[in-house]
Design a protein around this motif. Structure first.
Motif, PDB file in Angstrom:
ATOM      1  N   LEU A  16     -12.768 -23.400  -2.716  1.00 48.38           N
ATOM      2  CA  LEU A  16     -13.766 -22.766  -1.866  1.00 48.38           C
ATOM      3  C   LEU A  16     -15.144 -22.833  -2.533  1.00 48.38           C
ATOM      4  CD1 LEU A  16     -13.010 -21.500   0.835  1.00 48.38           C
ATOM      5  CD2 LEU A  16     -13.393 -19.292  -0.205  1.00 48.38           C
TER       6      LEU A  16
ATOM      7  N   TYR B  43     -20.447 -19.408  -1.514  1.00 50.27           N
ATOM      8  CA  TYR B  43     -20.080 -18.348  -0.563  1.00 50.27           C
ATOM      9  C   TYR B  43     -19.787 -17.045  -1.301  1.00 50.27           C
ATOM     10  CZ  TYR B  43     -19.736 -21.960   3.028  1.00 50.27           C
ATOM     11  OH  TYR B  43     -20.003 -22.966   3.898  1.00 50.27           O
TER      12      TYR B  43
ATOM     13  N   LYS C 214     -13.043 -11.576   4.175  1.00 53.81           N
ATOM     14  CA  LYS C 214     -13.989 -12.264   5.061  1.00 53.81           C
ATOM     15  C   LYS C 214     -14.381 -13.649   4.565  1.00 53.81           C
ATOM     16  CE  LYS C 214     -15.750  -8.185   7.178  1.00 53.81           C
ATOM     17  NZ  LYS C 214     -16.858  -7.288   7.426  1.00 53.81           N
ATOM     18  N   VAL C 215     -14.177 -13.903   3.274  1.00 55.01           N
ATOM     19  CA  VAL C 215     -14.610 -15.188   2.748  1.00 55.01           C
ATOM     20  C   VAL C 215     -13.421 -16.036   2.288  1.00 55.01           C
ATOM     21  CG1 VAL C 215     -16.063 -16.345   1.045  1.00 55.01           C
ATOM     22  CG2 VAL C 215     -16.798 -14.176   2.034  1.00 55.01           C
TER      23      VAL C 215
ATOM     24  N   PRO D 105     -10.172 -16.502   5.161  1.00 50.78           N
ATOM     25  CA  PRO D 105     -10.498 -17.391   6.278  1.00 50.78           C
ATOM     26  C   PRO D 105     -10.927 -18.778   5.807  1.00 50.78           C
ATOM     27  CG  PRO D 105     -12.059 -15.555   6.145  1.00 50.78           C
ATOM     28  CD  PRO D 105     -10.984 -15.269   5.167  1.00 50.78           C
ATOM     29  N   GLY D 106     -11.565 -18.838   4.643  1.00 51.84           N
ATOM     30  CA  GLY D 106     -12.000 -20.138   4.139  1.00 51.84           C
ATOM     31  C   GLY D 106     -10.830 -21.019   3.729  1.00 51.84           C
TER      32      GLY D 106
END
Lengths: 273, 244
Positions: A164, A168, A185-186, A189-190
């Motif tokens: 990832l 981010y 949230k990061v 989902p990433g």
């Protein structure tokens, strides 16, 4: 002077392209149709003996018989149940291990090494050991599917978490997202696209493993149906089994891709559905 | 070095940096930076690549905590980067609301998107936005936090010249409306002069120049003062006269 018609790139003829795409889809059927026709002719003329390979027409009637008597459905349900149970467990285990290894230092140290080693073992090489452990009941088949499917999910999900973009995570700090928010949230989902790649591999592999394990020791399932047919040299039934496996593989891949499309609508896709 | 002579300084500085030192391994990037930024002041930080300007911004943003010296910054800070850094898996509004809590957040997010001219893109996926729209969304994400200090790290660096001019106007408008202290890191001298009230030059880890921008109201970009300041800053950045 001749004028050359210039096709403007921004104005690709979408409808024409779609029609051509449909035509292309039909065109890929030409090869299979010709092949089946040749096969039928070969069988009819005696070029392909019945004991070697049943004629397509015989296969179809055998399939119809199997459906009529309910045997196909019965064994199909058993196979589907094994694949579903094994796949669910395997995917769950693979995903959980990947998340733990991806998020925590100790998880990485504890899990990743063993997983990388175990993953080098072909699942089917475990058949003898699995039989010793579980006998020849349902557990063996499910265990083999679990073992075989956990790895692709683990490897792809873990790689997605590790890979990832760190920018981010930096962004998450500037908006004070916190550790939990970062994960929810990061990171998760990433990593979903990677998970789905693993899921597609796992789905394909689940059938592969089932094919073999159902032929080695089973009293039910599509593989059993085929093995039984072998002892009576019913090539028509064997081919029905092959077709069913093929359709299962195709359908399950389509299904996963469909779910992927629904879950990841944000992904930039170059080919519209 | 960086004392503010023009502004009454009864209000405490929004940013107070004293003797900031920062090294990466053997590389000494910031060598005793002193910097005060007044509340509501729009400051631009120029420097050649490798001068340490982004490092200074990262320290102020709290992204780099391993430094020597004193750094005082407001609690409410926001950062916008050269890339919009929108999460591809969240719609624009959800990106703006990242880190925001409470029921009122959504309305505030929509209002902020409206302010940057992206009201109709609230539900769009980030990959459908143009470069300029992406930066607008990033500005909205920063502004929704109601920052006392807005840190901008070359936010327009990847935009084309026309979009950049529009973004300049938007940023000035937003700054006038919200009055945060701004530190804009850029390598674009004209951008710095056009946007900021005060321009700093960072050379080899130290602030080597600190000037106030005073331009006429009419056609400031074409004024004599603009050209003079531009030349002075370029000289400070080591660009020879023949290269300007």
């Amino acid at each position: 002077m001749t004028s050359i018609p210039i096709k403007r790139i921004g104005q690709l003829d979408i409808r024409g392209a779609a029609a051509r795409l449909r035509l292309d889809r039909l065109r890929i059927l030409i090869g299979p149709v010709v092949l089946v026709a040749l096969w039928q002719i070969g069988s009819a003329t005696g070029l392909i003996p019945e004991q070697t390979l049943a004629a397509p027409s015989t296969v179809i009637s055998a399939g119809a018989d199997l459906v009529e008597t309910g045997r196909l459905q019965e064994h199909l349900l058993v196979s589907l149940g094994r694949a579903a149970t094994g796949l669910t467990l395997g995917v769950l285990i693979g995903a959980v291990l990947a998340v733990v290894a991806g998020l925590f230092r100790f998880g990485e140290d504890l899990i990743d090494g063993p997983m990388q080693i175990l993953r080098a073992i072909p699942a089917l090489a475990l058949v003898p050991l699995a039989i010793v452990w579980f006998g020849i009941g349902e557990e063996v088949k499910v265990f083999l599917v679990v073992f075989a499917t956990a790895f692709p999910v683990y490897v792809n999900t873990h790689a997605a978490i590790r890979g990832l973009d760190p920018r981010y995570a930096e962004l998450a700090r500037t908006v004070e997202l916190g550790r939990l928010g970062l994960v929810r949230k990061v990171i998760l989902p990433g990593a979903l696209p990677g998970f789905f790649t693993g899921l597609r591999f796992a789905t394909a592999i689940s059938w592969l493993v089932l094919v073999v394990s159902e032929q080695i020791n089973a009293t039910s399932g599509i593989g059993f149906l085929m093995t039984q047919a072998r002892s009576f040299a019913q090539t028509d039934v064997i081919v029905v089994g092959l077709v069913v496996y093929g359709l299962l593989g195709l359908t399950s891949d389509r299904l996963v891709r469909y779910i992927e499309g629904r879950v990841l609508p944000w992904r930039r896709t170059f080919t519209a559905r | 070095m960086a004392t503010d002579l023009h502004r009454a300084v009864d209000a405490p500085a929004a940013v107070a940096v004293k003797g900031l030192d920062k090294s990466f391994g053997t590389q000494h990037v910031l060598k005793g930076v002193d910097l005060d930024i007044a509340p509501g002041e729009f400051t631009a930080l120029l420097g050649r690549s490798g001068s340490g300007k982004s490092t200074l911004l990262r320290v102020l943003a709290g992204l780099d905590t391993d430094y020597d010296g004193e750094v005082a910054v407001p609690g409410r800070r926001a950062v916008a980067f050269q890339d919009s850094r929108l999460l591809p898996w969240k719609r624009v509004l959800d990106n703006v609301l990242l880190g925001q809590k409470g029921k009122a957040a959504k309305a505030k997010g929509l209002a902020t998107l409206d302010e940057v001219g992206l009201a109709d893109k609230a539900k769009a996926w980030p990959h459908t936005l143009s470069g300029g729209e992406g930066q607008r969304a990033a500005l909205a994400r920063a502004l929704v936090r109601e920052p006392e200090l807005l840190l901008l790290d070359e936010p327009f660096g990847a935009l084309d010249a026309l979009t950049r001019l529009k973004m300049h106007a938007l940023l000035r408008k937003l700054w006038a409306a919200h009055q945060p202290s701004v530190l804009l890191v850029t390598h674009d001298v004209e951008e710095a002069i056009a946007l900021a009230d005060r321009v700093l030059v960072l050379t080899e880890g130290r602030i080597s120049l600190d000037v106030r921008v005073e331009l006429p109201q009419t056609a400031p970009r074409r004024s004599r003062e603009f050209a003079d300041l531009r030349d002075r800053l370029l000289a400070e950045l080591g660009v020879a006269e023949s290269e300007r």
